[in-house]
Enzyme design. Structure first.
Site, mmCIF file in Angstrom:
data_model
loop_
_atom_site.group_PDB
_atom_site.id
_atom_site.type_symbol
_atom_site.label_atom_id
_atom_site.label_comp_id
_atom_site.label_asym_id
_atom_site.label_seq_id
_atom_site.Cartn_x
_atom_site.Cartn_y
_atom_site.Cartn_z
ATOM 1 C CE LYS A 276 -10.826 37.689 92.632
ATOM 2 N NZ LYS A 276 -11.089 37.028 91.348
ATOM 3 N NE ARG A 350 -18.743 40.479 84.897
ATOM 4 C CZ ARG A 350 -18.404 39.325 84.338
ATOM 5 N NH1 ARG A 350 -19.337 38.546 83.799
ATOM 6 N NH2 ARG A 350 -17.155 38.922 84.311
HETATM 7 N N1 BES Z 1 -10.781 41.197 89.140
HETATM 8 C C1 BES Z 1 -11.147 39.956 88.559
HETATM 9 C C2 BES Z 1 -10.457 39.682 87.227
HETATM 10 C C3 BES Z 1 -8.954 39.544 87.285
HETATM 11 C C4 BES Z 1 -8.361 38.313 87.343
HETATM 12 C C5 BES Z 1 -8.152 40.659 87.217
HETATM 13 C C6 BES Z 1 -6.986 38.187 87.363
HETATM 14 C C7 BES Z 1 -6.773 40.540 87.246
HETATM 15 C C8 BES Z 1 -6.201 39.311 87.303
HETATM 16 C C9 BES Z 1 -12.645 39.938 88.325
HETATM 17 O O1 BES Z 1 -13.415 40.668 89.208
HETATM 18 C C10 BES Z 1 -13.077 38.520 88.471
HETATM 19 O O2 BES Z 1 -12.983 38.009 89.541
HETATM 20 N N2 BES Z 1 -13.551 37.944 87.380
HETATM 21 C C11 BES Z 1 -13.980 36.591 87.392
HETATM 22 C C12 BES Z 1 -15.283 36.521 86.639
HETATM 23 C C13 BES Z 1 -15.993 35.194 86.769
HETATM 24 C C14 BES Z 1 -16.488 35.010 88.176
HETATM 25 C C15 BES Z 1 -17.126 35.187 85.798
HETATM 26 C C16 BES Z 1 -12.908 35.762 86.699
HETATM 27 O O3 BES Z 1 -12.297 36.235 85.753
HETATM 28 O O4 BES Z 1 -12.679 34.645 87.146
HETATM 29 MN MN MN Z 2 -13.923 39.582 90.945
#
Ligand code: BES
Ligand code: MN
Ligand code: ZN
Length: 500
Positions: A276, A350
């Site tokens: 990230k 997931r």
């Molecule tokens: N933990 C994140 C989702 C999240 C984002 C929670 C902001 C709380 C606040 C999750 O693991 C994630 O990174 N999801 C990605 C999925 C994508 C790579 C398909 C996302 O939402 O960008």
């Molecule tokens: Mn994630």
């Protein structure tokens, strides 16, 4: 904060809280305080915009003729609109107004107000509960804070004729507040303190309430074939865990089959190799909020001895990049036998849930499974911070959850599932891939979870990414970890899954 119930006594020192209804009409005790102070309240009313609207406040400092340090007049709005939720938010408003006022103690006088449907006991209990919920503060790491900078209010007496009734009504609400605080503590902890092993250790506290714990370590999970969950954790120096919390409170054999709650517990989500960006990454300490809510919920159910068999399962992992981290393109095999191509290592929740959900169903044979996860940023794009996303395979469960959400002020919004979305996660080389492209990101995530739900199991997935953390104080929820879901699911259990 210390909460007590007592019969009304207008001669106490400290702050007084009295109510006014829509239009600015004073309650009986407000009237008495006005008279005792030589008309101080009514003079203040005349010189203000106070109209008794819900949550509106008017403060009279140092009223003459009284021991009180101040009188807080709090509007309750239209009397026929006052229900338990409204009383709770009044309690929140009391802490909002007095928490840092300088007063240490407050006496809240709950009069019988004509037209209010709640009994005095119900009104008092809910005001106390709301005040308690709003008073939460995570300050264990503030070592230099001066006493005068801390909230001053440490004790609130809610005064009502029906003292015993109020205490009785408050007891289960106090249990819920304790569970919400247990969740908020977990969600607020930084990831150097709360990682899978220390998270599991904290859950030991539940055994005192009669909860049975089972902890799976990596060796056991490997033997069970949990390649997806273990793949997420393999880049971290902190080994993964699954913890199951069992509460067996159903009195009748026919109610033996449990309801299950499964939580995503990513104690920190860097994204892994699909890392990230730095800005805001600290938020990913609360990527374990689903697991936190499941833990707090089990705390509530056990503390109030709910007549239900319930099991909470949390999948605890840390998602880190390292020489041993899983790579984009890796294919992992889940406990169910299904394989997943890991296109993006940041879509890890997931993967964790795939194995946690499967193991939960195989081990405990629940009739209903509800999972909670801070699963997708896309759910925040869709719903903002005012609803959690709900995906569900069963109409009755859907109705029950929506109603429980409305009743507790934790709102859910249903989104669809369907084959067309499921197609988006087809893989060229495995049974599925872990991302379905930019479109409908929250739905494709839910489709993946559904592939790990067994036939005949009623299932709901709550995507709480937008509601698990709040950046501003509101109602009964101070900024920080919200505990969203604890109140809702406790209500769901109480209304629909407890044997009599
Ligand atoms: N933990 C994140 C989702 C999240 C984002 C929670 C902001 C709380 C606040 C999750 O693991 C994630 O990174 N999801 C990605 C999925 C994508 C790579 C398909 C996302 O939402 O960008
Ligand atoms: Mn994630
Ligand atoms: Zn995550």
């Amino acid at each position: 904060m210390r909460l007590t119930f007592a019969t009304p006594d207008l001669k106490r020192p400290g702050a007084f809280v009295v109510f006014a209804t829509d239009g600015g009409k004073l309650s009986a005790s407000a009237d008495k305080l006005d008279k005792a102070s030589g008309g101080a309240l009514k003079r203040a009313l005349k010189n203000s915009k106070f109209k008794g609207r819900k949550g509106q406040t008017l403060v009279v400092l140092g009223p003459t003729g009284l021991k009180a340090s101040r009188i807080l007049l709090l509007g309750i709005g239209k009397v026929d609109k006052v229900d338990d939720l409204a009383a709770q938010s009044l309690g929140g408003a009391i802490f909002r107004s007095l928490g840092s006022s300088g007063d240490k103690t407050a006496s809240v006088i709950v009069d019988t107000i004509k037209g209010v449907k709640l009994t005095g006991a119900e009104f008092a209990a809910n005001v106390a509960y709301g005040c308690q919920l709003r008073s939460y503060r995570f300050d264990k790491y503030r070592t230099q804070e001066k006493p005068e900078d801390k909230p001053s209010l440490t004790s609130v007496a809610v005064m009502v004729k029906e003292v015993a009734g109020a205490r009785r009504k408050f007891a289960p609400l106090g249990n819920i507040a304790d569970g919400v605080f247990f969740t908020r503590d977990l969600v607020s902890e930084p990831a150097n303190i709360l990682y899978p092993i220390s998270f599991a250790a904290r859950l030991r506290a539940l055994t005192k309430l009669g909860v049975k714990l089972r902890v799976l370590d990596e060796k056991q999970m490997k033997k069970l074939g949990m390649g997806a969950l273990l793949g997420v954790g393999q880049g971290s120096a902190n080994p993964s865990r699954i913890v199951a919390m069992e509460w067996n409170g159903a009195p009748k054999a026919k109610d033996k089959q449990p309801i299950a709650f499964v939580g995503k517990g990513v104690t920190f989500d860097t994204g892994g190799i699909s890392i990230k960006p730095a800005g805001g990454m600290e938020d990913m300490k609360w990527d374990m909020a689903g697991a936190g809510v499941v833990s707090g919920l089990m705390h509530v159910l056990a503390a109030r001895k709910a007549k239900v068999n319930a099991v909470g399962v949390v999948g605890l992992v840390e998602n880190m990049p390292s020489s041993n981290a899983q790579r984009p393109g890796d294919v992992v095999k889940t406990m169910s036998g299904q394989t997943i191509e890991v296109i993006n290592t940041d879509a890890e929740g997931r993967l964790v849930l795939a194995d946690a959900l499967w193991w939960c169903q195989k081990t405990f044979k629940p009739h209903t499974v509800i999972d909670l996860a801070t699963l997708t940023g896309a759910i925040i794009v869709a719903l903002g911070h005012h609803h959690a996303g709900m995906f569900v395979n069963n109409e009755k469960l859907s109705d029950q959850l929506i109603a429980s959400g409305k009743g507790t002020g934790e709102a859910l919004w249903r989104l669809p599932l369907g084959d067309a979305y499921d197609k988006q996660v087809r893989s060229q080389i495995a049974d599925m891939k872990n991302v379905g492209g930019r479109d409908a990101g929250s739905i494709t995530a839910a489709q993946i979870l559904q592939r790990f739900i067994q036939k005949d199991v009623a299932w709901a997935h709550l995507d709480i990414a937008g509601v698990a953390w709040s950046n501003s104080d509101a109602g009964t929820v101070p900024r920080g970890g919200t505990g969203f879901g604890v109140r809702l699911l406790d209500r769901l259990v109480a209304d629909h899954y407890e044997g009599k």
